[in-house]
Design an enzyme around this catalytic site. Structure first.
Site, PDB file in Angstrom:
ATOM      1  N   LYS A 226      43.255  12.243  29.788  1.00 19.15           N
ATOM      2  CA  LYS A 226      44.012  11.155  30.618  1.00 19.15           C
ATOM      3  C   LYS A 226      45.411  11.424  30.756  1.00 19.15           C
ATOM      4  CE  LYS A 226      44.892   6.236  31.168  1.00 19.15           C
ATOM      5  NZ  LYS A 226      44.732   4.898  30.505  1.00 19.15           N
ATOM      6  N   ASP A 231      51.807   3.863  32.962  1.00 17.36           N
ATOM      7  CA  ASP A 231      51.110   2.960  33.372  1.00 17.36           C
ATOM      8  C   ASP A 231      51.620   1.566  33.750  1.00 17.36           C
ATOM      9  OD1 ASP A 231      48.892   1.600  34.204  1.00 17.36           O
ATOM     10  OD2 ASP A 231      47.716   1.768  32.173  1.00 17.36           O
ATOM     11  N   LYS A 238      51.149  -4.867  34.756  1.00 20.22           N
ATOM     12  CA  LYS A 238      51.178  -5.335  33.328  1.00 20.22           C
ATOM     13  C   LYS A 238      52.314  -6.038  33.012  1.00 20.22           C
ATOM     14  CE  LYS A 238      49.166  -1.021  31.354  1.00 20.22           C
ATOM     15  NZ  LYS A 238      47.843  -1.636  30.668  1.00 20.22           N
ATOM     16  N   ASP A 249      50.746   6.854  28.007  1.00 20.40           N
ATOM     17  CA  ASP A 249      49.351   6.934  28.627  1.00 20.40           C
ATOM     18  C   ASP A 249      48.976   8.411  28.947  1.00 20.40           C
ATOM     19  OD1 ASP A 249      47.250   5.090  28.897  1.00 20.40           O
ATOM     20  OD2 ASP A 249      47.638   4.526  31.123  1.00 20.40           O
ATOM     21  N   ASP A 308      44.864  -1.631  37.076  1.00 16.87           N
ATOM     22  CA  ASP A 308      45.032  -1.219  35.682  1.00 16.87           C
ATOM     23  C   ASP A 308      44.118  -0.605  34.865  1.00 16.87           C
ATOM     24  OD1 ASP A 308      46.787  -1.346  33.453  1.00 16.87           O
ATOM     25  OD2 ASP A 308      46.679  -2.917  32.807  1.00 16.87           O
ATOM     26  N   GLU A 310      42.910   2.186  35.712  1.00 19.12           N
ATOM     27  CA  GLU A 310      43.065   3.521  36.387  1.00 19.12           C
ATOM     28  C   GLU A 310      42.859   4.806  35.603  1.00 19.12           C
ATOM     29  OE1 GLU A 310      45.203   2.224  34.346  1.00 19.12           O
ATOM     30  OE2 GLU A 310      46.019   4.066  33.248  1.00 19.12           O
ATOM     31  N   ARG A 312      39.900   5.311  33.855  1.00 19.93           N
ATOM     32  CA  ARG A 312      38.652   5.857  34.079  1.00 19.93           C
ATOM     33  C   ARG A 312      38.354   6.454  35.625  1.00 19.93           C
ATOM     34  NH1 ARG A 312      36.686  -0.308  33.115  1.00 19.93           N
ATOM     35  NH2 ARG A 312      38.378   0.047  31.623  1.00 19.93           N
TER      36      ARG A 312
HETATM   37  N1  BES Z   1      46.417   2.454  29.381  1.00 25.07           N
HETATM   38  C1  BES Z   1      45.850   1.084  29.303  1.00 25.07           C
HETATM   39  C2  BES Z   1      45.076   1.131  28.216  1.00 25.07           C
HETATM   40  C3  BES Z   1      45.921   1.056  26.789  1.00 25.07           C
HETATM   41  C4  BES Z   1      46.778  -0.448  26.744  1.00 25.07           C
HETATM   42  C5  BES Z   1      45.825   1.580  25.792  1.00 25.07           C
HETATM   43  C6  BES Z   1      47.379  -0.430  25.383  1.00 25.07           C
HETATM   44  C7  BES Z   1      46.430   1.571  24.609  1.00 25.07           C
HETATM   45  C8  BES Z   1      47.562   0.483  24.578  1.00 25.07           C
HETATM   46  C9  BES Z   1      44.673   1.313  30.273  1.00 25.07           C
HETATM   47  O1  BES Z   1      44.867   1.933  31.648  1.00 25.07           O
HETATM   48  C10 BES Z   1      44.494  -0.145  30.592  1.00 25.07           C
HETATM   49  O2  BES Z   1      45.277  -0.682  31.133  1.00 25.07           O
HETATM   50  N2  BES Z   1      43.232  -0.933  30.732  1.00 25.07           N
HETATM   51  C11 BES Z   1      42.918  -2.172  30.671  1.00 25.07           C
HETATM   52  C12 BES Z   1      41.505  -2.220  31.312  1.00 25.07           C
HETATM   53  C13 BES Z   1      41.293  -3.442  31.962  1.00 25.07           C
HETATM   54  C14 BES Z   1      42.071  -3.805  33.232  1.00 25.07           C
HETATM   55  C15 BES Z   1      39.737  -3.248  32.412  1.00 25.07           C
HETATM   56  C16 BES Z   1      42.965  -2.708  29.346  1.00 25.07           C
HETATM   57  O3  BES Z   1      42.562  -2.373  28.356  1.00 25.07           O
HETATM   58  O4  BES Z   1      43.399  -4.006  29.309  1.00 25.07           O
HETATM   59 ZN    ZN Z   2      46.298   3.635  31.547  1.00 30.91          ZN
HETATM   60 MN    MN Z   3      45.978   0.830  33.056  1.00 24.14          MN
END
Ligand code: BES
Ligand code: ZN
Ligand code: MN
Length: 459
Positions: A226, A231, A238, A249, A308, A310, A312
């Site tokens: 990834k 992000d 966020k 990220d 957010d 994104e 996946r």
């Molecule tokens: N990059 C983030 C995940 C992340 C956040 C990894 C903090 C490590 C620390 C990812 O893109 C994300 O924002 N995921 C969301 C998904 C949700 C919106 C379904 C999450 O994990 O909250």
């Molecule tokens: Zn992310």
């Molecule tokens: Mn995200």
């Protein structure tokens, strides 16, 4: 950048370094002179892992040092000892620890991310390369870890999709790989629609990084990382605290580049392919939106529940491409969910696979070389969390439970026909500084993954 600074080829007058298991220290001490025993006692020395002490000779010169460890496979113990000992040259006098692990842990004690600093490096404890070291392999491991950390640490302003791609190309070129990049609107032409959708709001064009290395006739291993260079969360923005370290990220991309550098340096007899969707998840009037429905490379339609989620999306197009080539082994690494961190904390990446033999191999190597990660299940019953009436699936599972598992299940739709696939959801970051691991980017799982690949495919 990227090379070891605190190991030396030879030394005029090194301090003799003894490494003793903490629970064997009393026995070791009882064989020493009464003067040494007095000194150890006067110094209040406690024989615990990572403790180190200089010992004077009859003239009061420091000619010997002793240091303690519990688990010799834990490289961070050697970092702690290297940090604790005063600046001097040290020569190992102990044969019962793995010298490569010792040298790697020692070397990492001197790792710094100094691209934006003017300070001169300080004098450090230097280790004379132990004779039994495979110096080339230690240097390859060190520079892989340093590469991963440096890429993660570099701020998004200097490590956007274009700079990440340039780093990947430099690595590929250095080892004679064949490199290509699909950039901007060409992503639409070549059918990577979700990579384009996620990345199109940024000034820096989204792209797919794709390089191959090795003989076509060898077993095929594909790494997907990834590469979200920043992000922001997109339109479902966020919070400030949630965004603070989102330059990391692209940690999955940095991880697979580090692993690829180890594979290529060791000339593992495999045909390697590295795929990195490199994008910035930015906010702009042309950003993808909640409620948009994207048609993925595979043809599945994906309704956007949250911009957010994104990672996946960009991984899905890359994984579909990777799977089409039918590799023997497909590995993806991603800073995919906050939920994986809630479940396992910052130190333990989560991995997901349906290949039991691979899971066993991974867990065994993880334990053997103290590069920890933990398996979570691809729990198929949770697939209904993606249900939506408008499209084949939604990108953000409903309910908010089991977020790491549902993210993995989302990816699984795009790797259905893969022979063997494993997904790593990792943090790629150390919040607090520890010996050998300054706060900032961290290379997780690459040593254990390399060990598994070496065991399976090594000559
Ligand atoms: N990059 C983030 C995940 C992340 C956040 C990894 C903090 C490590 C620390 C990812 O893109 C994300 O924002 N995921 C969301 C998904 C949700 C919106 C379904 C999450 O994990 O909250
Ligand atoms: Zn992310
Ligand atoms: Mn995200």
């Amino acid at each position: 950048m990227g090379s070891i600074t605190n190991l030396v080829g030879k030394s005029e007058n090194p301090v003799s370094l003894y490494l003793v298991k903490a629970d064997a220290f009393d026995g070791w001490l009882s064989d020493q002179s009464p003067e040494t025993q007095n000194w150890v006692s006067a110094a209040g020395f406690k024989a615990k892992s990572g403790a180190a002490l200089l010992l004077p000779d009859g003239d009061g010169n420091a000619s010997t040092a002793v240091a303690c460890h519990d688990d010799a496979s834990d490289i961070w113990t050697w970092s702690a000892i290297a940090e604790k000992l005063p600046a001097a040259d040290y020569q190992l006098q102990t044969n019962d620890v793995n010298a490569d692990d010792l040298a790697l842990g020692w070397a990492l004690a001197a790792y710094r991310f100094d691209r934006y600093l003017k300070d001169e490096p300080t004098a450090r404890a230097q280790l004379v390369w132990p004779a039994s070291c495979n110096q080339t392999s230690v240097e390859a491991s060190y520079s892989a870890i340093a590469l991963t950390r440096d890429l993660v640490n570099t701020p998004a302003a200097d490590m956007g999709p274009a700079e990440l791609a340039a780093s990947a190309k430099t690595l590929s070129d250095a080892h004679g790989g064949t490199y290509r990049e699909v950039v901007g609107d060409d992503l639409l032409v070549e059918n990577y629609p979700m990579i384009h959708a996620v990345g199109r709001a940024s000034d820096q064009a989204p792209r797919l990084i794709d390089f191959v290395w090795g003989e076509e006739s060898q077993p095929k291993v594909t790494l997907v990382g990834k590469g979200v260079c920043f992000d922001s969360g997109g339109l479902d923005l966020k919070s400030a605290s949630g965004m603070e370290i989102m330059k990391k990220d692209m940690g999955g991309a940095a991880t697979v580049l580090g692993l690829a550098s180890m594979i290529m340096a060791a000339k593992l007899p495999i045909r390697l392919r590295v795929l990195i969707p490199a994008v910035e998840n930015a906010v702009s009037s042309n950003a993808f939106r909640p409620g948009d429905i994207l048609t993925s490379r595979k043809g599945l339609t994906v309704e956007i529940g949250n911009t957010d989620a994104e990672g996946r999306l960009v991984l899905a197009d890359a994984l579909a491409d990777a799977t089409d080539e039918d590799p023997d082994l497909l590995i993806d690494c991603a800073t995919l969910t906050g939920a994986a961190r809630v479940a396992l904390g910052p130190e333990l990446p989560a991995f997901f696979t349906d290949d039991e033999e691979l899971a066993d191999d991974l867990s065994a190597q993880s334990r053997a070389i103290s590069d920890p990660f933990w398996r979570l299940p691809l729990w198929g019953n949770y697939r209904d969390m993606f249900d939506t009436r408008m499209a084949d699936i939604n990108n953000a599972g409903a309910g908010g439970f089991a977020g790491a598992i549902t993210a993995a299940l989302f990816l699984q739709y795009f790797t259905e026909t893969a022979r063997s696939w494993v997904h790593f959801d990792l943090y790629a970051w150390s919040k607090k500084a520890r010996p050998g691991r300054p706060a900032g980017g961290e290379a997780q799982a690459i040593r254990a993954l390399f060990a598994v690949l070496q065991k399976r495919f090594g000559a």
